[in-house]
Design a protein around this motif. Structure first.
Motif, mmCIF file in Angstrom:
data_model
loop_
_atom_site.group_PDB
_atom_site.id
_atom_site.type_symbol
_atom_site.label_atom_id
_atom_site.label_comp_id
_atom_site.label_asym_id
_atom_site.label_seq_id
_atom_site.Cartn_x
_atom_site.Cartn_y
_atom_site.Cartn_z
ATOM 1 N N PHE A 108 0.737 -1.182 -0.142
ATOM 2 C CA PHE A 108 0.038 0.164 -0.139
ATOM 3 C C PHE A 108 0.787 1.241 -0.113
ATOM 4 O O PHE A 108 0.789 2.271 -0.650
ATOM 5 C CB PHE A 108 -0.990 0.033 1.191
ATOM 6 N N PHE A 109 2.052 1.379 0.800
ATOM 7 C CA PHE A 109 2.668 2.555 1.022
ATOM 8 C C PHE A 109 3.832 2.544 0.274
ATOM 9 O O PHE A 109 4.464 3.615 -0.031
ATOM 10 C CB PHE A 109 3.133 2.672 2.445
ATOM 11 N N GLY A 110 4.024 1.591 -0.710
ATOM 12 C CA GLY A 110 4.940 1.486 -1.833
ATOM 13 C C GLY A 110 6.335 1.490 -1.357
ATOM 14 O O GLY A 110 7.337 2.156 -2.060
ATOM 15 N N PHE A 111 6.745 0.709 -0.336
ATOM 16 C CA PHE A 111 8.277 0.609 0.031
ATOM 17 C C PHE A 111 8.687 -1.025 0.228
ATOM 18 O O PHE A 111 7.725 -1.690 0.558
ATOM 19 C CB PHE A 111 8.879 1.597 1.085
ATOM 20 N N PRO A 112 10.027 -1.132 0.278
ATOM 21 C CA PRO A 112 10.295 -2.762 0.506
ATOM 22 C C PRO A 112 9.772 -3.242 1.729
ATOM 23 O O PRO A 112 9.809 -2.485 2.581
ATOM 24 C CB PRO A 112 11.573 -2.815 0.301
ATOM 25 N N ARG A 113 9.731 -4.390 2.033
ATOM 26 C CA ARG A 113 9.588 -4.947 3.379
ATOM 27 C C ARG A 113 10.672 -4.804 4.134
ATOM 28 O O ARG A 113 11.773 -5.488 3.916
ATOM 29 C CB ARG A 113 9.138 -6.480 3.116
ATOM 30 N N PRO A 114 10.587 -4.200 5.055
ATOM 31 C CA PRO A 114 11.942 -3.821 6.057
ATOM 32 C C PRO A 114 12.186 -5.282 6.736
ATOM 33 O O PRO A 114 11.285 -5.769 7.275
ATOM 34 C CB PRO A 114 11.514 -2.827 6.762
ATOM 35 N N PHE A 115 13.418 -5.482 7.008
ATOM 36 C CA PHE A 115 13.858 -6.606 8.086
ATOM 37 C C PHE A 115 13.380 -7.962 7.742
ATOM 38 O O PHE A 115 13.207 -8.820 8.438
ATOM 39 C CB PHE A 115 13.729 -6.379 9.512
ATOM 40 N N GLY A 116 12.966 -8.220 6.248
ATOM 41 C CA GLY A 116 12.337 -9.505 5.691
ATOM 42 C C GLY A 116 10.939 -9.577 6.268
ATOM 43 O O GLY A 116 10.128 -10.590 6.385
ATOM 44 N N GLY A 117 10.300 -8.746 6.806
ATOM 45 C CA GLY A 117 9.011 -8.590 7.072
ATOM 46 C C GLY A 117 8.488 -9.147 8.526
ATOM 47 O O GLY A 117 9.344 -9.579 9.326
ATOM 48 N N MET A 118 7.004 -9.388 8.666
ATOM 49 C CA MET A 118 6.523 -9.937 9.869
ATOM 50 C C MET A 118 6.291 -11.479 10.039
ATOM 51 O O MET A 118 5.690 -11.840 10.683
ATOM 52 C CB MET A 118 5.143 -8.954 10.153
#
Length: 336
Positions: A108-118
């Motif tokens: 939605f916000f248009g940036f990569p998943r940080p730290f591999g995601g949740m």
């Protein structure tokens, strides 16, 4: 009865895609666990609900199934809309799977998943709580609300407001009116390409509004990737009037009178902004600073539409350019 996704997103059942986006943007930023360190467990649950609600309602097929069968039907493998229930290969079923809230947020916000995601809301990479600690920099939420990090290339920023003047006659501002404005703007279609659309915006002008009043249409600017559309703001401007001038909630009018009328009496005849005829007799002597006040005949007061300001009548007394000896003598005799 199942979960009410519309209630979770705080929208009605006729909500448009744009309504859903606005609701998700607001609630996701409010309830993201990294923004609620003192209530992380509660925020995680709320964030998961918000993400699931948006995932369902923003997908036309999922939404159609949910609207017809509810949450139980959505997760219980029911035929998709218009599928008829069977195909040549046997039964056709709709299978619902919950997307990772991290993926929804990132997409939605248009940036990569940080730290591999949740992970999977509880998987090994995310830790026991299902969310990474310090998933984003400390100022990420201030960035989304116009804080210090607004200029970051990877973070969505909101474009500056687009302001347009909206000229209104004094009659419009006295009685109130409706104006329709046609706008053209670029939007991103389902394929991700920009396309130009036209819209008609309806502006309700309330009685008593003043010059400088702003009417805001949120996010009606051009759409582009990585940028939240600008707000479109119309600013009321007051056209000059041939008879009246506005002073706050009062109306001011100036009448020209002769010296004879100033001394012997004068009757003011006026047509109001809503078309009524006023007759105001002036029986006192009119001096150059005299002002007649008619209560309740001014502009409507916006916060109390049943009340109005005053009508203030000023006078421009025209003195004769010369007097004969006889006239001077007569005046002295009358005045003395």
């Amino acid at each position: 009865m199942g979960v009410d996704y519309y209630k979770i997103l705080q929208v009605d059942r006729n909500a448009s895609d744009e309504d859903l986006k606005k609701a998700y943007r607001k609630l996701a930023m409010k309830w993201h666990p990294d923004k609620n360190p003192s209530n992380k467990k509660g925020a995680e649950a709320k964030f998961k609900q918000i993400s699931e609600a948006y995932d369902v309602l923003s997908d036309p097929q999922k939404r159609a199934v949910y609207d017809q069968y509810g949450e139980e039907g959505l997760k219980g493998q029911v035929p998709p809309p218009e599928a008829g229930g069977f195909s040549d290969g046997g039964p056709t079923t709709f299978r619902f799977s919950t997307r990772n809230p991290d993926d929804i947020f990132s997409d939605f916000f248009g940036f990569p998943r940080p730290f591999g995601g949740m992970g999977d809301m509880g998987g090994s990479r995310a830790g026991a709580s299902g969310f990474h600690r310090n998933m984003f920099p400390d100022d990420i939420f201030s960035r989304f609300s116009g804080g210090a990090g607004e200029g970051s290339a990877t973070m969505p920023r909101k474009g500056p407001a687009i302001e347009r003047t909206l000229p209104c006659s004094l009659e419009d501002l006295y009685k109130g009116t409706t104006k329709k404005m046609k706008i053209s703007r670029d939007v991103i279609d389902t394929s991700g390409r920009p396309t130009t659309v036209e819209e008609i915006l309806t502006i309700e002008i309330k009685p008593g509004w003043k010059k400088g009043t702003k009417i805001t249409f949120p996010e009606k600017g051009n759409e582009q990737r990585g940028v939240i559309p600008s707000d479109l703001v119309f600013i009321i401007d007051e056209k000059p009037h041939s008879v009246f001038k506005r002073d706050g909630n009062d109306l001011v009018v100036t009448q020209k009178v002769s010296l004879l009328e100033a001394l012997t009496g004068y009757t003011v005849q006026l047509t109001t902004l809503d078309g009524r005829n006023l007759t105001i007799p002036i029986t006192t002597i009119i001096n150059p600073t005299y002002e007649e006040v008619v209560k309740g005949e001014g502009m409507p007061i916006p916060k109390e539409p049943s009340k109005k300001g005053n009508l203030r009548i000023k006078f421009n007394v025209k003195f004769p350019s010369k007097l004969t000896t006889e006239q001077k003598t007569g005046l002295k005799r009358l005045i003395s």
